[in-house]
Design a protein around this motif. Structure first.
Motif, PDB file in Angstrom:
ATOM      1  N   THR A 189       0.822  -1.217   0.000  1.00 33.39           N
ATOM      2  CA  THR A 189       0.000   0.000   0.000  1.00 33.39           C
ATOM      3  C   THR A 189       0.854   1.264   0.000  1.00 33.39           C
ATOM      4  O   THR A 189       0.553   2.243  -0.687  1.00 33.39           O
ATOM      5  N   PHE A 190       1.951   1.261   0.761  1.00 35.90           N
ATOM      6  CA  PHE A 190       2.807   2.443   0.840  1.00 35.90           C
ATOM      7  C   PHE A 190       4.170   2.201   0.180  1.00 35.90           C
ATOM      8  O   PHE A 190       5.126   2.910   0.447  1.00 35.90           O
ATOM      9  N   GLY A 191       4.229   1.200  -0.684  1.00 31.55           N
ATOM     10  CA  GLY A 191       5.526   0.872  -1.287  1.00 31.55           C
ATOM     11  C   GLY A 191       5.496   0.680  -2.777  1.00 31.55           C
ATOM     12  O   GLY A 191       6.255  -0.135  -3.310  1.00 31.55           O
ATOM     13  N   GLY A 192       4.617   1.376  -3.497  1.00 35.21           N
ATOM     14  CA  GLY A 192       4.617   1.305  -4.958  1.00 35.21           C
ATOM     15  C   GLY A 192       3.631   0.333  -5.562  1.00 35.21           C
ATOM     16  O   GLY A 192       3.672   0.067  -6.764  1.00 35.21           O
ATOM     17  N   GLY A 193       2.726  -0.239  -4.766  1.00 35.40           N
ATOM     18  CA  GLY A 193       1.696  -1.104  -5.316  1.00 35.40           C
ATOM     19  C   GLY A 193       2.165  -2.542  -5.522  1.00 35.40           C
ATOM     20  O   GLY A 193       2.858  -3.118  -4.684  1.00 35.40           O
ATOM     21  N   VAL A 194       1.802  -3.114  -6.657  1.00 40.28           N
ATOM     22  CA  VAL A 194       2.107  -4.528  -6.945  1.00 40.28           C
ATOM     23  C   VAL A 194       3.607  -4.730  -7.075  1.00 40.28           C
ATOM     24  O   VAL A 194       4.285  -3.992  -7.799  1.00 40.28           O
ATOM     25  N   VAL A 195       4.112  -5.762  -6.418  1.00 41.96           N
ATOM     26  CA  VAL A 195       5.534  -6.104  -6.509  1.00 41.96           C
ATOM     27  C   VAL A 195       5.752  -6.954  -7.762  1.00 41.96           C
ATOM     28  O   VAL A 195       5.216  -8.064  -7.867  1.00 41.96           O
ATOM     29  N   THR A 196       6.491  -6.427  -8.717  1.00 42.38           N
ATOM     30  CA  THR A 196       6.731  -7.137  -9.975  1.00 42.38           C
ATOM     31  C   THR A 196       8.194  -7.515 -10.175  1.00 42.38           C
ATOM     32  O   THR A 196       8.501  -8.280 -11.097  1.00 42.38           O
ATOM     33  N   ASP A 197       9.078  -6.984  -9.349  1.00 44.61           N
ATOM     34  CA  ASP A 197      10.512  -7.248  -9.525  1.00 44.61           C
ATOM     35  C   ASP A 197      11.022  -8.355  -8.615  1.00 44.61           C
ATOM     36  O   ASP A 197      12.224  -8.583  -8.527  1.00 44.61           O
ATOM     37  N   GLN A 198      10.109  -9.053  -7.933  1.00 43.60           N
ATOM     38  CA  GLN A 198      10.483 -10.164  -7.065  1.00 43.60           C
ATOM     39  C   GLN A 198       9.564 -11.353  -7.362  1.00 43.60           C
ATOM     40  O   GLN A 198       8.436 -11.175  -7.830  1.00 43.60           O
ATOM     41  N   PRO A 199      10.044 -12.570  -7.083  1.00 43.05           N
ATOM     42  CA  PRO A 199       9.192 -13.748  -7.295  1.00 43.05           C
ATOM     43  C   PRO A 199       7.946 -13.675  -6.426  1.00 43.05           C
ATOM     44  O   PRO A 199       7.945 -13.041  -5.364  1.00 43.05           O
ATOM     45  N   PRO A 200       6.856 -14.319  -6.845  1.00 45.97           N
ATOM     46  CA  PRO A 200       5.639 -14.323  -6.017  1.00 45.97           C
ATOM     47  C   PRO A 200       5.860 -15.121  -4.730  1.00 45.97           C
ATOM     48  O   PRO A 200       6.819 -15.891  -4.616  1.00 45.97           O
ATOM     49  N   LEU A 201       4.980 -14.952  -3.780  1.00 41.74           N
ATOM     50  CA  LEU A 201       5.046 -15.709  -2.536  1.00 41.74           C
ATOM     51  C   LEU A 201       4.655 -17.154  -2.802  1.00 41.74           C
ATOM     52  O   LEU A 201       3.593 -17.425  -3.370  1.00 41.74           O
ATOM     53  N   GLY A 202       5.524 -18.071  -2.377  1.00 41.53           N
ATOM     54  CA  GLY A 202       5.252 -19.484  -2.616  1.00 41.53           C
ATOM     55  C   GLY A 202       4.359 -20.105  -1.560  1.00 41.53           C
ATOM     56  O   GLY A 202       3.813 -19.426  -0.682  1.00 41.53           O
ATOM     57  N   GLU A 203       4.203 -21.415  -1.623  1.00 45.27           N
ATOM     58  CA  GLU A 203       3.349 -22.136  -0.691  1.00 45.27           C
ATOM     59  C   GLU A 203       3.882 -22.013   0.740  1.00 45.27           C
ATOM     60  O   GLU A 203       5.088 -21.960   0.953  1.00 45.27           O
ATOM     61  N   GLY A 204       2.971 -21.974   1.685  1.00 45.26           N
ATOM     62  CA  GLY A 204       3.365 -21.947   3.078  1.00 45.26           C
ATOM     63  C   GLY A 204       2.963 -20.676   3.807  1.00 45.26           C
ATOM     64  O   GLY A 204       2.143 -19.876   3.338  1.00 45.26           O
ATOM     65  N   PHE A 205       3.588 -20.454   4.965  1.00 45.64           N
ATOM     66  CA  PHE A 205       3.261 -19.360   5.882  1.00 45.64           C
ATOM     67  C   PHE A 205       4.155 -18.145   5.609  1.00 45.64           C
ATOM     68  O   PHE A 205       5.367 -18.285   5.444  1.00 45.64           O
ATOM     69  N   HIS A 206       3.544 -16.950   5.585  1.00 45.24           N
ATOM     70  CA  HIS A 206       4.300 -15.719   5.326  1.00 45.24           C
ATOM     71  C   HIS A 206       3.848 -14.619   6.285  1.00 45.24           C
ATOM     72  O   HIS A 206       2.655 -14.512   6.610  1.00 45.24           O
ATOM     73  N   LEU A 207       4.814 -13.806   6.708  1.00 43.62           N
ATOM     74  CA  LEU A 207       4.514 -12.612   7.496  1.00 43.62           C
ATOM     75  C   LEU A 207       4.439 -11.414   6.562  1.00 43.62           C
ATOM     76  O   LEU A 207       5.364 -11.159   5.799  1.00 43.62           O
ATOM     77  N   VAL A 208       3.337 -10.700   6.642  1.00 47.61           N
ATOM     78  CA  VAL A 208       3.103  -9.558   5.756  1.00 47.61           C
ATOM     79  C   VAL A 208       2.610  -8.390   6.614  1.00 47.61           C
ATOM     80  O   VAL A 208       1.788  -8.581   7.522  1.00 47.61           O
ATOM     81  N   ALA A 209       3.111  -7.214   6.323  1.00 43.00           N
ATOM     82  CA  ALA A 209       2.646  -6.030   7.058  1.00 43.00           C
ATOM     83  C   ALA A 209       1.134  -5.903   6.908  1.00 43.00           C
ATOM     84  O   ALA A 209       0.593  -6.108   5.818  1.00 43.00           O
ATOM     85  N   PRO A 210       0.440  -5.564   7.980  1.00 41.67           N
ATOM     86  CA  PRO A 210      -1.026  -5.548   7.933  1.00 41.67           C
ATOM     87  C   PRO A 210      -1.610  -4.544   6.952  1.00 41.67           C
ATOM     88  O   PRO A 210      -2.766  -4.670   6.554  1.00 41.67           O
ATOM     89  N   TRP A 211      -0.857  -3.521   6.582  1.00 48.18           N
ATOM     90  CA  TRP A 211      -1.377  -2.546   5.613  1.00 48.18           C
ATOM     91  C   TRP A 211      -1.131  -2.973   4.156  1.00 48.18           C
ATOM     92  O   TRP A 211      -1.547  -2.299   3.242  1.00 48.18           O
TER      93      TRP A 211
END
Length: 271
Positions: free
Chosen positions: A40-62
């Motif tokens: 939300t505060f970092g440029g929108g959709v992340v396109t320069d990194q691989p997508p999040l794979g299967e499993g558990f991930h920590l993501v900022a709530p915003w």
């Protein structure tokens, strides 16, 4: 003791807020799925990194995670297209596809979650109309279905390959012609089959006649050679040899030597 409730309430609030924060900050990606991260505060959709794979991930709530299925999927499509002579043909096809995993962020950013309806299906329809329009109904009904399937696949893949979609296969499951056209084609195919069968029978009879002629000629030549080699002396000698062999037999018989035609022995049956 009086201060304990005052201290406990803030702690309880902090614990609750911590739980809510953690729950909002985690994302679990299931099997066969991948996640696109939206900052939300970092440029929108992340396109320069691989997508999040299967499993558990920590993501900022915003921030937000959009989950895509990345396994092979199948989509079905029924179309009405025109043949080369302008007749309407009903085509039942399906496509095996999956999103381009490495470019999942670009797919979400440029095409969105409805990429199948926005990109894949319109491309299949366009390719099908283009390909079917090159063939007659008779070709579509009989010999060209595999070629049509391959051409639709190649034309569709050429377009969607640049749209972050991986196309694995296109299957033409059914081609439906107008009833009158179908009946006419079936009659024609039946007549052609009967003509081929008749030609086969004629060819078979011709070869059999040639075989019999060659066999007869061979027998005639063999008889000529045999006749030329059989002299009177040879015939008498063979007759005598046969008589001697019969005379050795235990069956009772009468042999009259020299009483037959040309002096050959006569052999009478059991007495």
């Amino acid at each position: 003791m009086e201060k304990l409730p005052k201290i406990g309430l803030p702690i309880l609030i902090i614990v609750v807020l911590t739980i809510v924060f953690i729950s909002k900050s985690t994302e679990t990606i299931g099997s066969g799925e991948a996640g696109v991260l939206y900052k939300t505060f970092g440029g929108g959709v992340v396109t320069d990194q691989p997508p999040l794979g299967e499993g558990f991930h920590l993501v900022a709530p915003w921030n937000k995670v959009i989950v895509y299925e990345v396994r092979q999927q199948e989509v079905f499509e029924k179309m009405q297209v025109l043949s080369s002579n302008g007749l309407e043909i009903k085509l039942d096809a399906s496509a095996w596809f999956q999103p381009d995993y490495a470019k999942l962020g670009l797919l979400h950013q440029q095409k969105g979650e409805q990429y199948v309806q926005r990109v894949l299906l319109p491309t299949i329809r366009s390719a099908a109309r283009s390909v079917v329009g090159r063939y007659t109904p008779e070709q579509l009904y009989s010999s060209k279905r595999d070629a049509i399937q391959k051409e639709i696949f190649e034309e569709t893949k050429k377009i969607v390959g640049n749209q972050f979609i991986q196309l694995n296969e296109v299957l033409v499951r059914d081609v439906t012609l107008p009833p009158t056209i179908k009946e006419a084609i079936e009659r024609k195919l039946k007549q052609e089959q009967e003509a081929l069968e008749y030609e086969f029978r004629l060819e078979k009879a011709k070869k059999e006649a040639e075989r019999q002629k060659i066999d007869a000629e061979g027998k005639a030549i063999a008889n000529q050679i045999l006749s030329a080699s059989l002299t009177d002396k040879i015939l008498k000698e063979k007759g005598i040899e046969a008589t001697l062999e019969l005379a050795k037999s235990s069956n009772s018989k009468v042999v009259i030597v020299g009483s037959g035609k040309d002096g050959m022995p006569l052999i009478l049956g059991n007495q």
